[in-house]
Design an enzyme around this catalytic site. Structure first.
Site, PDB file in Angstrom:
ATOM      1  N   LEU A  23       0.828  -1.205   0.000  1.00  0.00           N
ATOM      2  CA  LEU A  23       0.000   0.000   0.000  1.00  0.00           C
ATOM      3  C   LEU A  23       0.860   1.252   0.000  1.00  0.00           C
ATOM      4  CD1 LEU A  23      -2.711   1.458   0.176  1.00  0.00           C
ATOM      5  CD2 LEU A  23      -2.666   1.091   2.667  1.00  0.00           C
ATOM      6  N   ASP A  49      10.653   2.652  12.424  1.00  0.00           N
ATOM      7  CA  ASP A  49      10.054   1.549  13.168  1.00  0.00           C
ATOM      8  C   ASP A  49       8.985   2.142  14.082  1.00  0.00           C
ATOM      9  OD1 ASP A  49       9.375  -0.525  14.844  1.00  0.00           O
ATOM     10  OD2 ASP A  49      11.437  -1.156  15.233  1.00  0.00           O
ATOM     11  N   TYR A 146      -3.954 -12.147  14.293  1.00  0.00           N
ATOM     12  CA  TYR A 146      -3.835 -10.959  13.443  1.00  0.00           C
ATOM     13  C   TYR A 146      -5.037 -10.040  13.634  1.00  0.00           C
ATOM     14  CZ  TYR A 146      -4.182  -8.200   9.141  1.00  0.00           C
ATOM     15  OH  TYR A 146      -4.333  -7.174   8.230  1.00  0.00           O
TER      16      TYR A 146
END
Length: 313
Positions: A23, A49, A146
């Site tokens: 994306l 990060d 997830y």
């Protein structure tokens, strides 16, 4: 208002954590197609990060400062995510760090710097037991690690006090990442037949189409016209099964779709349970005046046309 109308006026500066992912790359490409209207900073995870507080503070602060100096409007679109659905079952801690703690820190810093945030989430936050498309306000019920970590990320962002929006999407594919469409392309060249589950239903979504939608949303938010609703769904319209999508991929490749054979979820067990039905309603997106994404089958055809044009360029 059309997407082209909506991107007129003062420019925006966009920070895209996860900028080297599927994306993220399409957000960069979509912004480039709009000329100098949108300035995108798209660091990969090695450069930013989102689980490191100091790095997040520095990145958002630099965005806000640079935008103020250039007369642009700052916004963050968070495309950073741990998306290895099956691996998350054995490594939920890492998935939680990226999918929940990262967005929490982003939202806190965005709030302190006065920068709005658009956070991308997933259909996997739902159980998949519905019999009609999920609305943004429907109760969450993730079935996998997830899904649980993404739901936690949503809650962290929405409860942060930041000027933030959550955009859920589904079955994402693009040229720059590992995804189901590219897997089917590879299998078509290596196998005589492919068995694909036909009892899970969703809306395949082009990451290029989603990127354009997210930039339109970001432009509205930064110009003070952000949607009242803080959770939206954005997918290509229509629905199919993984089997139906695989057949469509074979058709686009000029291969016999009959080589794709249907099977059940029980025939193809995976470590992480999938929602059997995860179609997302785009009604709130449309009610907010945002441009609807085209039908999924049309978007898939455009995806393959773009791949062919790149090969011949």
């Amino acid at each position: 208002m059309s997407r082209s109308d909506d991107t007129e006026g003062a420019g925006i500066a966009v920070l895209v954590p996860g900028g080297r992912g599927q994306l993220g790359r399409d957000l960069v490409a979509a912004a480039a197609a709009l000329g100098d209207r949108i300035d995108v900073i798209a660091p990969g995870s090695a450069e930013l990060d989102v689980t490191e507080p100091g790095a997040v503070v520095e990145a958002v602060t630099d965005l806000a400062t640079g935008a103020a100096q250039s007369g642009r409007r700052a916004v963050v679109i968070n495309a950073a995510a741990y998306t290895a659905v099956d691996a998350a079952e054995e490594d939920e801690g890492t998935a939680f760090s990226v999918n929940a703690d990262g967005p929490r820190m982003l939202a806190a810093v965005c709030s302190s710097r006065g920068v709005p945030l658009v956070h991308v989430s997933t259909d996997y936050v739902f159980s998949g037991t519905a019999d009609r498309p999920y609305e943004p306000e429907d109760a969450l019920g993730p079935r996998s690690a997830y899904g649980r970590t993404k739901a936690a990320g949503e809650n962290a962002v929405l409860g942060s006090g930041a000027r933030a929006w959550v955009v859920r999407t589904a079955w994402l594919y693009g040229a720059g990442g590992n995804n189901f469409v590219r897997t089917m392309m590879e299998l078509e060249s290596r196998r005589d037949t492919v068995s694909v589950v036909d009892d899970q239903c969703g809306s395949p979504t082009s990451s290029a189409d989603l990127a354009r939608g997210l930039l339109e949303l970001a432009d509205r938010i930064t110009s003070g016209r952000g949607p009242r609703r803080k959770v939206l769904h954005c997918t290509n319209s229509g629905q199919t099964t993984w089997f139906g999508l695989a057949r469509a991929v074979f058709e686009e490749l000029g291969a016999d779709p009959g080589r794709v054979r249907p099977c059940s979820t029980e025939d193809f067990p995976r470590p992480a349970p999938r929602p059997p039905y995860s179609v997302l309603s785009n009604a709130a997106w449309l009610e907010s005046g945002l441009t609807p994404l085209r039908p999924w089958r049309e978007a898939l055809t455009a995806f393959f046309a773009e791949l062919r044009s790149r090969r011949t360029a």
